[in-house]
Design a protein around this motif. Structure first.
Motif, PDB file in Angstrom:
ATOM      1  N   ARG A  87     -30.324  36.561 -84.761  1.00 57.62           N
ATOM      2  CA  ARG A  87     -28.975  36.254 -85.242  1.00 57.62           C
ATOM      3  C   ARG A  87     -28.009  36.054 -84.082  1.00 57.62           C
ATOM      4  N   GLN A  88     -28.149  36.867 -83.038  1.00 57.64           N
ATOM      5  CA  GLN A  88     -27.270  36.732 -81.868  1.00 57.64           C
ATOM      6  C   GLN A  88     -27.510  35.397 -81.164  1.00 57.64           C
ATOM      7  N   GLN A  89     -28.778  34.998 -81.033  1.00 57.79           N
ATOM      8  CA  GLN A  89     -29.085  33.712 -80.406  1.00 57.79           C
ATOM      9  C   GLN A  89     -28.501  32.560 -81.218  1.00 57.79           C
ATOM     10  N   MET A  90     -28.647  32.659 -82.532  1.00 55.43           N
ATOM     11  CA  MET A  90     -28.098  31.607 -83.390  1.00 55.43           C
ATOM     12  C   MET A  90     -26.571  31.584 -83.293  1.00 55.43           C
ATOM     13  N   GLY A  91     -25.945  32.746 -83.226  1.00 52.08           N
ATOM     14  CA  GLY A  91     -24.496  32.819 -83.096  1.00 52.08           C
ATOM     15  C   GLY A  91     -24.007  32.191 -81.802  1.00 52.08           C
ATOM     16  N   GLU A  92     -24.733  32.452 -80.712  1.00 50.62           N
ATOM     17  CA  GLU A  92     -24.367  31.855 -79.425  1.00 50.62           C
ATOM     18  C   GLU A  92     -24.516  30.341 -79.473  1.00 50.62           C
ATOM     19  N   ALA A  93     -25.595  29.873 -80.098  1.00 46.49           N
ATOM     20  CA  ALA A  93     -25.809  28.432 -80.226  1.00 46.49           C
ATOM     21  C   ALA A  93     -24.704  27.804 -81.080  1.00 46.49           C
ATOM     22  N   MET A  94     -24.324  28.475 -82.158  1.00 41.30           N
ATOM     23  CA  MET A  94     -23.250  27.956 -83.011  1.00 41.30           C
ATOM     24  C   MET A  94     -21.909  27.933 -82.272  1.00 41.30           C
ATOM     25  N   LYS A  95     -21.653  28.954 -81.466  1.00 41.83           N
ATOM     26  CA  LYS A  95     -20.418  28.979 -80.687  1.00 41.83           C
ATOM     27  C   LYS A  95     -20.380  27.807 -79.719  1.00 41.83           C
ATOM     28  N   SER A  96     -21.515  27.540 -79.072  1.00 39.25           N
ATOM     29  CA  SER A  96     -21.590  26.417 -78.151  1.00 39.25           C
ATOM     30  C   SER A  96     -21.396  25.096 -78.894  1.00 39.25           C
ATOM     31  N   LEU A  97     -21.945  24.991 -80.097  1.00 35.92           N
ATOM     32  CA  LEU A  97     -21.749  23.770 -80.889  1.00 35.92           C
ATOM     33  C   LEU A  97     -20.288  23.595 -81.276  1.00 35.92           C
ATOM     34  N   LYS A  98     -19.627  24.690 -81.605  1.00 37.28           N
ATOM     35  CA  LYS A  98     -18.200  24.616 -81.927  1.00 37.28           C
ATOM     36  C   LYS A  98     -17.410  24.165 -80.704  1.00 37.28           C
ATOM     37  N   ASP A  99     -17.767  24.731 -79.542  1.00 37.72           N
ATOM     38  CA  ASP A  99     -17.100  24.320 -78.305  1.00 37.72           C
ATOM     39  C   ASP A  99     -17.308  22.823 -78.047  1.00 37.72           C
ATOM     40  N   ALA A 100     -18.536  22.353 -78.276  1.00 32.73           N
ATOM     41  CA  ALA A 100     -18.828  20.927 -78.088  1.00 32.73           C
ATOM     42  C   ALA A 100     -18.025  20.081 -79.067  1.00 32.73           C
ATOM     43  N   ALA A 101     -17.932  20.531 -80.290  1.00 36.52           N
ATOM     44  CA  ALA A 101     -17.151  19.795 -81.291  1.00 36.52           C
ATOM     45  C   ALA A 101     -15.673  19.746 -80.923  1.00 36.52           C
ATOM     46  N   ASP A 102     -15.222  20.771 -80.203  1.00 35.28           N
ATOM     47  CA  ASP A 102     -13.825  20.812 -79.753  1.00 35.28           C
ATOM     48  C   ASP A 102     -13.616  20.036 -78.457  1.00 35.28           C
TER      49      ASP A 102
END
Length: 167
Positions: A87-102
């Protein structure tokens, strides 16, 4: 017996609530700002609450006695301990995707890898769900396995709102 189990679970929940961390700090934000130690405490408290909700719901559905409910809680803790890093790995990946989207340039280079991490993580979570059902359903009559399946599905649906803070 059911009342005794519910009462003991409610008492355990009350102790968890009183022993839990203080309210979230101002400015913590959706993606986890604030004090890292407090954030970790909040996450642990939320995991305990979720496990307690699972234990109570499954115990009621399967009409478990107190000893079986405790065994169930231990089995759920083992599964949760295996899920946490994923879950932590997925959360980090999602955070990075959000950053990329921003528009974060550094995160843009990792979009495909992070999408793959999230998709792989979801597949691994599904495999863990299947393993959990198999473990908990072992030795149960078909009617109780059906109740277990329906209860786990309902809990998964409810947890989506719980994780987002919509209890």
């Amino acid at each position: 017996m059911k009342t005794k189990l519910l009462l003991s679970m409610m008492v355990l929940g009350a102790f968890t609530a009183f022993a839990g961390p203080p309210a979230a700090e101002k400015g913590a934000g959706k993606w986890g700002g604030g004090n890292p130690e407090r954030r970790e405490e909040r996450m642990e408290a939320r995991e305990r609450e979720m496990r307690l909700m699972y234990v109570v719901a499954i115990s009621e559905a399967l009409e478990l006695n107190e000893a079986d409910a405790i065994k169930l809680s231990e089995k759920l803790k083992v599964v949760e301990d295996r899920r946490r890093p994923l879950r932590q790995q997925m959360g980090e990946a999602m955070k990075s995707l959000k950053d990329a989207a921003d528009g974060d340039q550094a995160a843009l280079a990792q979009v495909d890898a992070n999408v793959q991490r999230v998709l792989d993580g979801r597949a691994q979570m599904a495999a863990m769900d299947k393993e959990l059902f198999t473990t908990l359903g072992q030795g149960l009559a078909p009617q109780k396995r059906a109740k277990l399946a329906l209860t786990l599905a309902r809990l998964q649906h409810e947890m989506k709102g719980f994780k987002k803070g919509r209890r």
